[in-house]
Design a protein around this motif. Structure first.
Motif, mmCIF file in Angstrom:
data_model
loop_
_atom_site.group_PDB
_atom_site.id
_atom_site.type_symbol
_atom_site.label_atom_id
_atom_site.label_comp_id
_atom_site.label_asym_id
_atom_site.label_seq_id
_atom_site.Cartn_x
_atom_site.Cartn_y
_atom_site.Cartn_z
ATOM 1 N N GLN A 24 37.947 31.520 58.949
ATOM 2 C CA GLN A 24 36.573 32.213 58.706
ATOM 3 C C GLN A 24 36.813 33.522 58.362
ATOM 4 N N ALA A 25 37.725 34.210 59.194
ATOM 5 C CA ALA A 25 37.599 35.641 59.080
ATOM 6 C C ALA A 25 38.675 36.030 57.792
ATOM 7 N N MET A 26 39.557 35.288 57.506
ATOM 8 C CA MET A 26 40.423 35.398 56.303
ATOM 9 C C MET A 26 39.580 34.991 54.959
ATOM 10 N N SER A 27 38.654 34.324 55.213
ATOM 11 C CA SER A 27 37.826 34.053 54.044
ATOM 12 C C SER A 27 36.934 35.304 53.621
ATOM 13 N N CYS A 28 36.888 36.394 54.243
ATOM 14 C CA CYS A 28 35.992 37.464 54.100
ATOM 15 C C CYS A 28 37.108 38.620 53.531
ATOM 16 N N ALA A 29 38.289 38.229 53.488
ATOM 17 C CA ALA A 29 39.196 39.294 52.640
ATOM 18 C C ALA A 29 39.279 39.003 51.276
ATOM 19 N N ALA B 286 48.570 43.651 31.005
ATOM 20 C CA ALA B 286 47.607 43.817 29.886
ATOM 21 C C ALA B 286 47.043 45.001 29.630
ATOM 22 N N THR B 287 46.635 45.218 28.237
ATOM 23 C CA THR B 287 46.079 46.834 28.314
ATOM 24 C C THR B 287 44.649 46.897 28.682
ATOM 25 N N GLY B 288 44.113 45.759 29.155
ATOM 26 C CA GLY B 288 42.710 45.911 29.805
ATOM 27 C C GLY B 288 42.292 44.877 30.620
ATOM 28 N N GLY B 289 41.194 44.714 31.129
ATOM 29 C CA GLY B 289 40.612 43.678 31.717
ATOM 30 C C GLY B 289 40.486 43.783 33.390
ATOM 31 N N SER B 290 39.969 42.893 34.131
ATOM 32 C CA SER B 290 39.652 43.178 35.538
ATOM 33 C C SER B 290 40.199 41.988 36.296
ATOM 34 N N PRO B 291 40.529 41.904 37.478
ATOM 35 C CA PRO B 291 41.106 40.878 38.120
ATOM 36 C C PRO B 291 40.045 40.063 38.596
ATOM 37 N N LEU B 292 40.374 38.588 38.743
ATOM 38 C CA LEU B 292 39.480 37.539 39.230
ATOM 39 C C LEU B 292 40.012 37.777 40.780
ATOM 40 N N ILE B 293 38.743 37.812 41.441
ATOM 41 C CA ILE B 293 38.742 37.966 43.128
ATOM 42 C C ILE B 293 38.261 36.890 43.584
ATOM 43 N N PHE B 294 38.890 36.411 44.572
ATOM 44 C CA PHE B 294 38.400 35.285 45.640
ATOM 45 C C PHE B 294 38.029 35.688 47.062
ATOM 46 N N ALA B 295 36.897 35.468 47.136
ATOM 47 C CA ALA B 295 36.296 36.127 48.682
ATOM 48 C C ALA B 295 35.204 35.344 49.103
ATOM 49 N N ASN B 296 35.178 34.932 50.358
ATOM 50 C CA ASN B 296 33.919 34.357 50.932
ATOM 51 C C ASN B 296 33.790 32.956 50.089
ATOM 52 N N ARG B 297 34.997 32.295 49.787
ATOM 53 C CA ARG B 297 35.078 30.965 49.333
ATOM 54 C C ARG B 297 34.436 31.011 47.832
ATOM 55 N N MET B 298 34.325 31.950 47.189
ATOM 56 C CA MET B 298 33.863 32.139 45.845
ATOM 57 C C MET B 298 34.723 32.878 45.034
#
Length: 381
Positions: free
Chosen positions: A9-14, A145-157
């Motif tokens: 549960q705690a790691m899902s917040c990271a 890459a020359t541009g773009g933003s990272p895909l993030i995973f947090a709170n299981r989403m």
């Protein structure tokens, strides 16, 4: 809750980047989605990094045997790659690697053609800790890459980072118009709208994205684009849509096809004939669904581009079902085509102009929507 449950549960917040770790070599090709990835050191004979792979994943042993891996850090519009390599999405041929194009890195490990960044590594050490192998890799090659933003995973989403922008009143008077459109009908729709808009408001700073339905909706949700022309399929509750046009399905035939002599064509007359399928989502699923209760169509060829469909049909390689009808009745290489309506009554697809719900549009995007309302005679209610 036990300590394991509390830990999960705690790691899902990271918040973590979403990464697909791949390998190729004598032991074969494999890949898996992981969140546990980190830098170890930039110094030494080569920079080092670590990734953690579950011991039950086929990729773990394959990485050990090949002695190399590539860590692909995904962009915020590439969650479909993550879902495929995590087993949540299935490709038609059962090969996870067919979901996207790949490039071989220095070690031979596959890299997504256009990730945010990628690290090509040889395995320096490995150790099993609990349920996971911890691989330490020496970086041999890097893609950025020359541009773009990272895909993030947090709170299981999934999520994406939010760019901190200056208040609207501090922005430049001319905002960038960020538009997305399905590649199938963009060329037949957008140029005339942009022309009329420029005639009234002057030159436009346009950021145009063309892709399939999945790509455009991910770009829309990530905030990369403000508006997108897509089909009214599986939009989700976080997207609003303004119907632009009904798109009746028609049959595309070569000029000398025997069915071209008919005023309309029945699906039953097509089911056993070779079909050239527009293999792009959601068109592919929609056209195939029309044969429900009739039989399985004989798909002879698949292609993701509209003009390739038209070219193959024009050369007598099969018929096709389409919804976009350009003014020209010729293929790229000058072969004649004919279109016929369907005898069958089928649900029509709808072209919509979509945007994120409860997100304020820029002035240029508002102007674009207003002009679309005027051009297409839309009802804003």
């Amino acid at each position: 809750m036990d300590i394991r449950g509390q830990f999960l549960q705690a790691m899902s917040c990271a918040a973590n980047t979403v990464n697909v770790v791949t390998t190729d070599g004598a032991a074969g090709r494999a890949g898996v989605t992981v969140s546990a990835m980190a830098s170890v050191s930039a110094d030494g004979d080569a920079p080092t990094m670590l990734v953690c792979v579950h011991h039950l994943s086929a990729a773990a042993q394959t990485i050990l045997d090949n002695g190399c891996f590539c860590t692909n850090i995904l962009r915020d519009d590439q969650s479909f790659i993550s879902d495929t390599f995590a087993g949540r999405l299935k490709t038609e041929d059962g090969d996870k690697f067919s979901c996207v194009d790949w490039v071989a890195m220095k070690t031979g490990a596959p890299r997504v053609r256009d990730p945010l960044t990628a690290f090509d590594c040889t395995v320096k050490s490995s150790e099993r800790v609990g349920t996971h192998f911890v691989f330490i890799g020496e970086v041999q090659d890097i893609f950025v890459a020359t541009g773009g933003s990272p895909l993030i995973f947090a709170n299981r989403m999934y999520g994406s980072p939010v760019t901190i922008s200056p208040p609207r009143k501090q922005r430049a008077e001319t905002d960038t118009l960020r538009i997305g459109t399905l590649h199938t009908f963009g060329p037949y729709l957008l140029p005339s709208i942009i022309r009329k808009l420029e005639d009234e408001v002057g030159p436009i700073d346009l950021d145009l994205h063309e892709g399939d339905q999945r790509e455009l909706l991910e770009l829309l949700r990530a905030g990369t684009i403000d508006l997108a022309f897509v089909y009214d399929f599986d939009l989700g509750s976080d997207v609003t849509a303004l119907t632009v046009s009904e798109l009746p399905t028609y049959v595309l035939l070569a000029e000398n096809d025997p069915l071209a002599a008919q005023g309309a064509v029945a699906l039953a007359d097509l089911v056993a004939r070779p079909m050239v399928l527009l293999d792009a989502s959601p068109s592919r699923d929609y056209f195939l669904s029309l044969f429900a209760g009739i039989g399985d169509p004989h798909v002879a060829y698949r292609t993701g581009t509209f003009e390739m469909v038209r070219g193959m049909v024009a050369h007598g390689l099969g018929y096709s079902l389409l919804a976009t009808k350009p003014a020209s009745a010729m293929s790229y290489d000058g072969k004649a085509l004919v279109t016929r309506p369907l005898v069958d009554r089928v649900e029509t697809s709808r072209l919509v102009l979509s945007q994120r719900r409860d997100v304020e549009l820029t002035k240029s995007a508002e102007a674009f929507v207003w002009h679309c309302v005027q051009i297409f005679g839309l009802d804003m209610d």
